[in-house]
Design a protein around this motif. Structure first.
Motif, PDB file in Angstrom:
ATOM      1  N   ASP A   5       0.832  -1.205   0.000  1.00 14.87           N
ATOM      2  CA  ASP A   5       0.000   0.000   0.000  1.00 14.87           C
ATOM      3  C   ASP A   5       0.865   1.253   0.000  1.00 14.87           C
ATOM      4  O   ASP A   5       0.560   2.234  -0.705  1.00 14.87           O
ATOM      5  N   LYS A   6       1.939   1.237   0.774  1.00 12.77           N
ATOM      6  CA  LYS A   6       2.844   2.389   0.796  1.00 12.77           C
ATOM      7  C   LYS A   6       3.460   2.622  -0.576  1.00 12.77           C
ATOM      8  O   LYS A   6       3.593   3.770  -1.033  1.00 12.77           O
ATOM      9  N   LYS A   7       3.810   1.542  -1.249  1.00 12.82           N
ATOM     10  CA  LYS A   7       4.392   1.651  -2.593  1.00 12.82           C
ATOM     11  C   LYS A   7       3.376   2.234  -3.571  1.00 12.82           C
ATOM     12  O   LYS A   7       3.721   3.073  -4.424  1.00 12.82           O
ATOM     13  N   LEU A   8       2.122   1.805  -3.450  1.00 10.82           N
ATOM     14  CA  LEU A   8       1.068   2.326  -4.317  1.00 10.82           C
ATOM     15  C   LEU A   8       0.877   3.828  -4.111  1.00 10.82           C
ATOM     16  O   LEU A   8       0.739   4.588  -5.080  1.00 10.82           O
ATOM     17  N   ILE A   9       0.886   4.241  -2.860  1.00 15.55           N
ATOM     18  CA  ILE A   9       0.712   5.671  -2.569  1.00 15.55           C
ATOM     19  C   ILE A   9       1.881   6.484  -3.112  1.00 15.55           C
ATOM     20  O   ILE A   9       1.689   7.571  -3.685  1.00 15.55           O
ATOM     21  N   ALA A 312      -9.228  16.824   6.815  1.00 18.55           N
ATOM     22  CA  ALA A 312     -10.073  17.117   7.976  1.00 18.55           C
ATOM     23  C   ALA A 312     -10.024  15.981   8.990  1.00 18.55           C
ATOM     24  O   ALA A 312     -10.060  16.221  10.203  1.00 18.55           O
ATOM     25  N   LEU A 313      -9.941  14.735   8.523  1.00 16.32           N
ATOM     26  CA  LEU A 313      -9.815  13.596   9.437  1.00 16.32           C
ATOM     27  C   LEU A 313      -8.521  13.700  10.247  1.00 16.32           C
ATOM     28  O   LEU A 313      -8.501  13.405  11.447  1.00 16.32           O
ATOM     29  N   VAL A 314      -7.452  14.118   9.591  1.00 14.85           N
ATOM     30  CA  VAL A 314      -6.191  14.317  10.309  1.00 14.85           C
ATOM     31  C   VAL A 314      -6.355  15.428  11.339  1.00 14.85           C
ATOM     32  O   VAL A 314      -5.908  15.305  12.486  1.00 14.85           O
ATOM     33  N   ALA A 315      -7.018  16.512  10.958  1.00 19.66           N
ATOM     34  CA  ALA A 315      -7.249  17.615  11.896  1.00 19.66           C
ATOM     35  C   ALA A 315      -8.065  17.158  13.100  1.00 19.66           C
ATOM     36  O   ALA A 315      -7.857  17.630  14.226  1.00 19.66           O
ATOM     37  N   ALA A 316      -8.991  16.216  12.866  1.00  8.10           N
ATOM     38  CA  ALA A 316      -9.824  15.681  13.954  1.00  8.10           C
ATOM     39  C   ALA A 316      -9.126  14.565  14.721  1.00  8.10           C
ATOM     40  O   ALA A 316      -9.739  13.945  15.601  1.00  8.10           O
ATOM     41  N   LYS A 317      -7.869  14.313  14.371  1.00  5.42           N
ATOM     42  CA  LYS A 317      -7.044  13.277  15.013  1.00  5.42           C
ATOM     43  C   LYS A 317      -7.577  11.865  14.766  1.00  5.42           C
ATOM     44  O   LYS A 317      -7.334  10.942  15.544  1.00  5.42           O
ATOM     45  N   PHE A 319      -6.548   9.500  12.775  1.00  3.67           N
ATOM     46  CA  PHE A 319      -5.423   9.159  11.906  1.00  3.67           C
ATOM     47  C   PHE A 319      -5.613   7.831  11.175  1.00  3.67           C
ATOM     48  O   PHE A 319      -5.292   7.718   9.990  1.00  3.67           O
ATOM     49  N   ASP A 320      -6.120   6.831  11.848  1.00  3.67           N
ATOM     50  CA  ASP A 320      -6.311   5.526  11.206  1.00  3.67           C
ATOM     51  C   ASP A 320      -7.350   5.620  10.092  1.00  3.67           C
ATOM     52  O   ASP A 320      -7.178   5.041   9.007  1.00  3.67           O
ATOM     53  N   LEU A 321      -8.418   6.343  10.356  1.00  2.43           N
ATOM     54  CA  LEU A 321      -9.458   6.497   9.344  1.00  2.43           C
ATOM     55  C   LEU A 321      -8.932   7.301   8.157  1.00  2.43           C
ATOM     56  O   LEU A 321      -9.245   6.990   6.994  1.00  2.43           O
ATOM     57  N   ALA A 322      -8.134   8.323   8.429  1.00  2.00           N
ATOM     58  CA  ALA A 322      -7.547   9.119   7.343  1.00  2.00           C
ATOM     59  C   ALA A 322      -6.663   8.253   6.458  1.00  2.00           C
ATOM     60  O   ALA A 322      -6.689   8.366   5.218  1.00  2.00           O
ATOM     61  N   GLU A 323      -5.896   7.381   7.061  1.00  2.00           N
ATOM     62  CA  GLU A 323      -5.024   6.473   6.302  1.00  2.00           C
ATOM     63  C   GLU A 323      -5.861   5.531   5.441  1.00  2.00           C
ATOM     64  O   GLU A 323      -5.544   5.286   4.264  1.00  2.00           O
ATOM     65  N   LYS A 324      -6.937   5.013   6.008  1.00  2.00           N
ATOM     66  CA  LYS A 324      -7.832   4.116   5.277  1.00  2.00           C
ATOM     67  C   LYS A 324      -8.464   4.832   4.081  1.00  2.00           C
ATOM     68  O   LYS A 324      -8.541   4.273   2.970  1.00  2.00           O
ATOM     69  N   LYS A 325      -8.896   6.050   4.276  1.00  2.00           N
ATOM     70  CA  LYS A 325      -9.525   6.808   3.196  1.00  2.00           C
ATOM     71  C   LYS A 325      -8.514   7.186   2.123  1.00  2.00           C
ATOM     72  O   LYS A 325      -8.846   7.218   0.928  1.00  2.00           O
ATOM     73  N   LEU A 326      -7.291   7.480   2.526  1.00  2.00           N
ATOM     74  CA  LEU A 326      -6.260   7.789   1.536  1.00  2.00           C
ATOM     75  C   LEU A 326      -6.009   6.595   0.632  1.00  2.00           C
ATOM     76  O   LEU A 326      -5.864   6.742  -0.592  1.00  2.00           O
ATOM     77  N   LEU A 327      -5.974   5.419   1.204  1.00  2.00           N
ATOM     78  CA  LEU A 327      -5.767   4.220   0.402  1.00  2.00           C
ATOM     79  C   LEU A 327      -6.956   3.997  -0.539  1.00  2.00           C
ATOM     80  O   LEU A 327      -6.762   3.649  -1.722  1.00  2.00           O
ATOM     81  N   ALA A 373      -2.149  13.195   1.006  1.00  2.00           N
ATOM     82  CA  ALA A 373      -1.054  12.279   1.322  1.00  2.00           C
ATOM     83  C   ALA A 373      -0.081  12.916   2.310  1.00  2.00           C
ATOM     84  O   ALA A 373       0.387  12.269   3.253  1.00  2.00           O
ATOM     85  N   ALA A 374       0.214  14.200   2.113  1.00  2.00           N
ATOM     86  CA  ALA A 374       1.122  14.898   3.033  1.00  2.00           C
ATOM     87  C   ALA A 374       0.518  14.952   4.437  1.00  2.00           C
ATOM     88  O   ALA A 374       1.220  14.749   5.435  1.00  2.00           O
ATOM     89  N   CYS A 375      -0.781  15.213   4.528  1.00  2.00           N
ATOM     90  CA  CYS A 375      -1.437  15.283   5.838  1.00  2.00           C
ATOM     91  C   CYS A 375      -1.369  13.940   6.560  1.00  2.00           C
ATOM     92  O   CYS A 375      -1.065  13.883   7.757  1.00  2.00           O
ATOM     93  N   VAL A 376      -1.668  12.867   5.842  1.00  2.00           N
ATOM     94  CA  VAL A 376      -1.667  11.537   6.459  1.00  2.00           C
ATOM     95  C   VAL A 376      -0.256  11.152   6.889  1.00  2.00           C
ATOM     96  O   VAL A 376      -0.042  10.648   8.009  1.00  2.00           O
TER      97      VAL A 376
END
Length: 398
Positions: A5-9, A312-317, A319-327, A373-376
């Motif tokens: 997943d990291k490679k894909l991003i 906004a998910l990162v701003a709301a802390k 973090f796990d959900l933000a990572e999931k949505k980024l993927l 991506a930068a936020c996550v």
């Protein structure tokens, strides 16, 4: 996140930068184009929204392209301070969001350039223009229908997006007094939900809901959900951390319900919901051709807005959900109408099928992917961190 997943991003980030470099020189006055093949014109709102993601890249060519856009806009600003809808055409006026987007982008570039007076004269004219968009002198900004980014959807009176955008721009420019006045006004309840009339003036908060109204005007308002405007409310600090987290929980529950009803097949949030249906009182005849439920502005998935929501998910802390949505977003933007593209970065996707429906290699889709991506990866929201922390120190904001 696993190595695959990291490679894909990382591959998607490189592709996004390539898209932006491809689009950096269009067919008009060497200004950027809005999409790789369609939309050769330099649309102001698209290019100014792209300033946010480009600002995180450090790429000198891209940064210079945005700076050129800002300088050109300042030269084409109207006598009264309005920013045109096309960067090169001072006669193309009428947009409610281009002027506050200009304020936001200039504020970001003042930080990048370490120049607190960059485009000072143009900024001051733009601030005055926005002040005159308030018809009541109670600070909320009014707009005409289809005058913001939703050119096929009616937003009446005080729209959430334009007001949160103006608030953000004022904060970026360190205009704390006007920003606080506008923020306090946004935080008042809508008249429609303020049955006991506690608030002296109407606002955009909804009684017993964790999110802000799509629009409000006098005794009417819409409690349909605007993902872009509410994401900006979280990023800018208009929503407290507690309100932001309650909003995220509500959003995710609503999306799960849409998934169960087959109105949504993706793990990403529609730009707008509940969808307007033909039997609803706010349905317009033109929507049958241009704005069907789950399409375009009526609930389509827009990657540039998904980028704001991930931030906004990162701003709301969250973090796990933000990572999931980024993927999830990374997998979606691989799909394009041109099947030969490794990454399509399409304009928008249909909610019920996940199919790309707009133009490929859209500038703001690529740019906001980079911002998300930068936020996550940094667990911070560049540029918004500072204004959000300052906003949340003010006790009158929700």
């Amino acid at each position: 996140m696993n190595p695959e997943d990291k490679k894909l991003i990382e591959s998607a980030k490189k592709a996004a930068t390539d898209v932006l470099l491809h689009n950096a020189h269009g067919t008009v006055a060497d200004l950027p184009r809005t999409a790789g093949w369609g939309y050769p014109e330099p649309y102001t709102r698209d290019l100014l929204i792209s300033a946010l993601g480009i600002a995180t890249t450090g790429n000198k060519q891209l940064l210079q392209s945005v700076k050129n856009v800002l300088l050109t806009l300042a030269n084409n600003q109207s006598e009264h301070g309005q920013i045109p809808s096309l960067v090169h055409d001072k006669r193309n006026l009428g947009s409610s969001d281009t002027t506050p987007l200009f304020l936001m982008a200039v504020g970001i570039f003042r930080t990048l350039l370490d120049d607190p007076h960059f485009l000072e004269a143009a900024v001051e004219k733009a601030v005055v223009w926005m002040a005159y968009q308030c018809p009541t002198n109670h600070y909320l900004i009014a707009q005409q229908p289809t005058s913001d980014w939703r050119d096929e959807q009616w937003v009446l009176g005080y729209g959430l997006f334009v007001n949160t955008l103006t608030y953000s721009g004022l904060k970026f420019l360190k205009k704390e007094g006007p920003a606080k006045n506008l923020g306090d006004a946004i935080g008042q309840l809508t008249y429609a939900s303020d049955t006991s009339h506690k608030c002296p003036h109407e606002g955009l908060a909804i009684n017993d809901q964790p999110y802000f109204a799509l629009w409000s005007y006098k005794v009417y308002s819409s409690d349909r959900f605007d993902l872009l405007g509410n994401s900006l409310a979280i990023l800018s600090g208009l929503a407290s951390t507690e309100k932001a987290q309650a909003m995220v929980k509500w959003i995710e529950n609503e999306c799960q319900a849409m998934n169960r009803k087959k109105n949504l097949v993706l793990d990403l949030t529609p730009n707008f919901f509940p969808f307007i249906l033909p039997e609803d009182p706010d349905w317009l005849q033109r929507y049958d051709e241009f704005n069907r439920p789950g399409d375009y502005h009526n609930g389509g998935i827009w990657p540039f807005i998904s980028g704001f929501y991930i931030a906004a998910l990162v701003a709301a802390k969250e973090f796990d959900l933000a990572e999931k949505k980024l993927l999830a977003l990374t997998k979606l933007i691989k799909k394009g109408r041109n099947k030969s593209l490794e990454f399509g970065f399409n304009e928008w996707y249909k909610a019920q099928t996940g199919e790309p429906m707009g133009q490929d290699w859209q500038t703001w889709s690529a740019s906001n992917y980079l911002y998300a991506a930068a936020c996550v990866q940094e667990r911070s929201t560049p540029f918004f961190d500072t204004i959000r922390l300052n906003s949340q120190r003010q006790p009158n904001l929700l």
